[in-house]
Structures are given as C-alpha cells and as structure tokens.
Motif scaffolding. Structure first.
Motif, PDB file in Angstrom:
ATOM      1  N   SER A 106       0.857  -1.184   0.000  1.00  0.00           N
ATOM      2  CA  SER A 106       0.000   0.000   0.000  1.00  0.00           C
ATOM      3  C   SER A 106       0.891   1.231   0.000  1.00  0.00           C
ATOM      4  N   LEU A 107       0.297   2.384  -0.293  1.00  0.00           N
ATOM      5  CA  LEU A 107       1.062   3.618  -0.320  1.00  0.00           C
ATOM      6  C   LEU A 107       1.558   3.990   1.076  1.00  0.00           C
ATOM      7  N   VAL A 108       0.854   3.531   2.109  1.00  0.00           N
ATOM      8  CA  VAL A 108       1.323   3.798   3.473  1.00  0.00           C
ATOM      9  C   VAL A 108       2.687   3.159   3.686  1.00  0.00           C
ATOM     10  N   TRP A 109       2.836   1.917   3.249  1.00  0.00           N
ATOM     11  CA  TRP A 109       4.136   1.259   3.379  1.00  0.00           C
ATOM     12  C   TRP A 109       5.173   1.906   2.467  1.00  0.00           C
ATOM     13  N   GLY A 110       4.748   2.384   1.311  1.00  0.00           N
ATOM     14  CA  GLY A 110       5.676   3.104   0.443  1.00  0.00           C
ATOM     15  C   GLY A 110       6.201   4.359   1.111  1.00  0.00           C
ATOM     16  N   MET A 111       5.324   5.120   1.738  1.00  0.00           N
ATOM     17  CA  MET A 111       5.746   6.328   2.446  1.00  0.00           C
ATOM     18  C   MET A 111       6.554   5.978   3.693  1.00  0.00           C
ATOM     19  N   ALA A 112       6.270   4.813   4.295  1.00  0.00           N
ATOM     20  CA  ALA A 112       7.085   4.372   5.426  1.00  0.00           C
ATOM     21  C   ALA A 112       8.532   4.142   4.974  1.00  0.00           C
ATOM     22  N   ALA A 113       8.703   3.645   3.751  1.00  0.00           N
ATOM     23  CA  ALA A 113      10.051   3.478   3.211  1.00  0.00           C
ATOM     24  C   ALA A 113      10.745   4.829   3.042  1.00  0.00           C
TER      25      ALA A 113
END
Length: 417
Positions: free
Chosen positions: A356-363
């Motif tokens: 998800s984009l949340v995990w992308g932004m977490a990266a």
C-alpha cells in the motif's frame, strides 16, 4: 572587514546566479512538457522515456564532470555548462522529431550534471575562502529560479502558444545569468584540486568517507524526490483530502524547504553541519512516521512540513563535505544523488503497488532515518589546508577569511569570524 564582506557578497550573488539559472532552465522545459508532448505527438511512455533520458545523462556524466573540473576548474566549467544549457533550450524548441529530442534531453542531463558539480564546488570554495556559511541559501535560490520559470511560462503561454518564443526568451535569460556570474566566480579551487589529484596515481577506489557521503545523498534525494512525486497522491487516496486540498502536500514540503534553507546557514554556524544533518533527518523521519501512524489530513501536512524542514540542509551540507575531498569525490556524490532522485520515486511506487502507499511512504521515512545513520560516519570537519595544499590568495583579507574557515563547519563551532 568591510572589503571582505563586499567581496563575499559579490561572489555569493554570482554563485547564486548559477543556482538560479539551473532551477530556471530545468523548470522552463518541465513547465512546457504538455506542449512538447503535443508537438512531437508522444505517448505517455515516450514522454516518460524523454524524462528518463535527462536523468540518465546526469547520472552517467560523472567521469566527464570529474575530468572537466580537474582540467578547467569549477569557474570555467560553470560558465560553459550554463551557456550550454541555455542553448539546449533553443535546440529542444525546434527539435524535429522524437529521437532528436531524446538526444537533446540526454545532453541536457549531462549539462545539468556539470553545472550541479561546478556550482556546488563554487559554493564550497566560497565558504572556505571567507569563513562563512552560505550553501543553504544558495540552494534556496535554485527554488527561486524554478518559481521564476513557472511565472514566465504562465505569462508567455497567455500571450502565445509558441514554445520557440518561450524557450527563446528563457534562453536569453539563462545566458545573461551566465555572463553576469562569470567575472566574479572564484578560481582558487582548481589549484587545490590539482594538488589532491597529484597524490593519486591511476585508478583508485573512492575513499570510505566519500561512499558514506554518497549514500547520505542517495537516501536524502530518495526521500526528497519521493515526497515531490507521491505526497499529493497520499493526501488524496490515503488521507482522504479533497482535490483542492491534496496539492497542499507538495506545497507544504516545498515552502518549508525553501524557508529552512534561508535560515539553515545560521544553524550550521551555530551547531555544525553534522548536527544539523543528523537532527534534521531524524526530524524528517519522525514527522512522516507520525503522519502515517495517525492518518488524516492535518497530521499529513504536519509530517510533510517536518520532511521539508528536516531535509532542507542535507544536500547543501553533504556537497560542502564532498567538495573538500576533491572534484572526483564531488562528482561521484552528485551522480549518486541524481541516481537516488531518479530511482527513489519508482521504488516507492513498486512498494506501494505490492502493499500500500502507506508502506511506500514508510520506506521514505526509513530513507530519511538512514541519512542520519550515514551522517555518523562522515567527518564533517574541514580538511587540513596544509595537507590539501590550496592556493593562497594574494591579498591578506582573503587569507584572514581562509584562516577562519574552520570555525563555520566544524561540529564544535559556535561562532564565526
């Protein structure tokens, strides 16, 4: 002291003109991508490849930049590459077909790589000669140039649809900036770099400290580039912002970054480059993590503001540290930064598509935190002048400025001359 201050201001304004020219040139053609797409009848994939050609040119320019900086010095390289970029605007405006446009954009990337290294070498030399921090403000003028290009694009589009007329006016402005800056640019870095390169015989692997600088630049540009490309989508799809509010994400990042760079030189003087980079990258990571954990529009805007504030001084400080290692180190660090800027957003996209984009932004938050980890391995103190062997300016006032240079960038520094 008055004469030293006047000399510093003149040189600072000249170097700022280079940063402004690069931001202006880049934003000029970027603002007219829809018109170029229509004129050349490009698909979305072809337009993406056109953009990638510029990035590839910048990323692979490292060997050429290192050689030209060593042979010409940053002053001459800055002038030639600025003129070259101005002329490329004219070439792009009259490009007859897609293959020619690809070649022009690849050449534009090489020119960007050359000017990026040359202007940052000039900024580092300015700080070294006069013993004053200035790099962050210089980077802020890049954003000012981009804003000026956007305003010019809007104005000319209202008057005419001709890309050639717009790019012709923009090219004239870029050339005028080059002519304005050239007489006052600094020249001492060429002799200092020649002494460094004399100590190296044949091919040599980069020093460990250079690789740590390059990694810090990679992670910093991954975070910065990803915020530019993904913040609006996060605001809309994850934070449930309206179409009117969603663009505020990138606006908050950009405004905070420009404002922070206007003040960051003072922070560097007070606390030192290392502390500023470490604290800033931790703030960026923590702020974005806070936004992801809480969700919603308001936390997102606060987290994005922390990203802009925290990352603002990373690239200026790393460029200063790399410039002390010589032209090859600076060129390598700049190329690694370009690679991070290009590779970061697609990698975040792959992560988002797989989860998800949340995990992308977490990266992205992790990338900002890794900047701080790399910063712990970098020696932020100025190199010994006796070891580097830089040229001694002829006038005593410049010598006094050189003697004071250590005070501005040492982590233990608290005052300036």
């Amino acid at each position: 002291m008055l004469r030293v201050r006047d000399d510093f201001r003149r040189a600072q304004i000249a170097i700022a003109a280079l940063f402004c020219a690069l931001g202006f040139q880049y934003a000029t053609w970027a603002a007219r991508l829809p018109a170029l797409k229509s004129r050349l009848d490009l698909s979305e994939a072809e337009l993406g490849l056109l953009l990638m050609a510029c990035g590839v040119g910048a990323a692979v320019s490292f060997p050429l930049v290192a050689v030209l900086t060593r042979r010409w010095g940053s002053r001459r390289l800055a002038f030639v590459s600025t003129v070259f970029l101005g002329l490329l605007l004219l070439a792009l405006a009259v490009a007859p077909n897609y293959p020619v446009a690809l070649l022009i954009m690849c050449a534009d990337g090489v020119g960007v790589g050359c000017l990026n290294v040359a202007m940052n070498a000039q900024g580092a030399a300015l700080e070294s000669r006069y013993g004053r921090t200035a790099m962050a403000k210089l980077h802020a003028t890049f954003s000012g140039g981009s804003l000026g290009a956007a305003l010019l694009a809007s104005g000319t589009s209202a008057l005419t649809s001709s890309v050639a007329a717009h790019f012709g006016a923009a090219a004239i402005l870029v050339l005028l900036l080059a002519v304005f800056a050239h007489p006052t640019l600094l020249t001492e870095d060429q002799q200092a770099d020649a002494v460094r390169e004399k100590k190296r015989r044949g091919f040599a692997l980069p020093a460990a400290v250079t690789l740590w600088m390059g990694l810090a630049m990679v992670f910093g540009t991954v975070a910065e580039g990803s915020m530019n490309d993904w913040s609006a989508l996060y605001m809309k799809d994850v934070a449930d912002a309206s179409s009117r509010v969603a663009p505020l994400g990138i606006a908050v990042v950009s405004v905070m970054m420009v404002l922070a760079r206007l003040f960051a030189d003072g922070w560097r003087t007070r606390w030192g480059d290392g502390r500023v980079v470490r604290a800033g990258s931790v703030l960026a990571a923590a702020g974005l993590a806070f936004a992801l954990l809480l969700g919603g529009v308001a936390p997102a805007l606060i987290g994005f503001a922390c990203m802009g504030l925290g990352l603002a001084a990373v690239t200026p400080c790393v460029y200063v540290a790399a410039a002390r290692q010589g032209s090859q180190a600076l060129a390598l660090v700049a190329a690694m930064g370009t690679t991070g800027l290009l590779a970061g957003p697609p990698v975040i996209g792959f992560i988002a598509s797989g989860s998800s984009l949340v995990w992308g932004m977490a990266a992205v938050a992790v990338s900002a935190l890794l900047v701080s980890c790399c910063a712990l391995r970098i020696d932020w103190t100025p190199a010994e002048r006796a070891a580097d062997g830089p040229a001694e300016p002829a006038e005593s006032v410049e010598s006094a400025g050189q003697a004071a240079s250590g005070a501005t960038v040492d982590d233990q520094a608290t005052t300036t001359t």
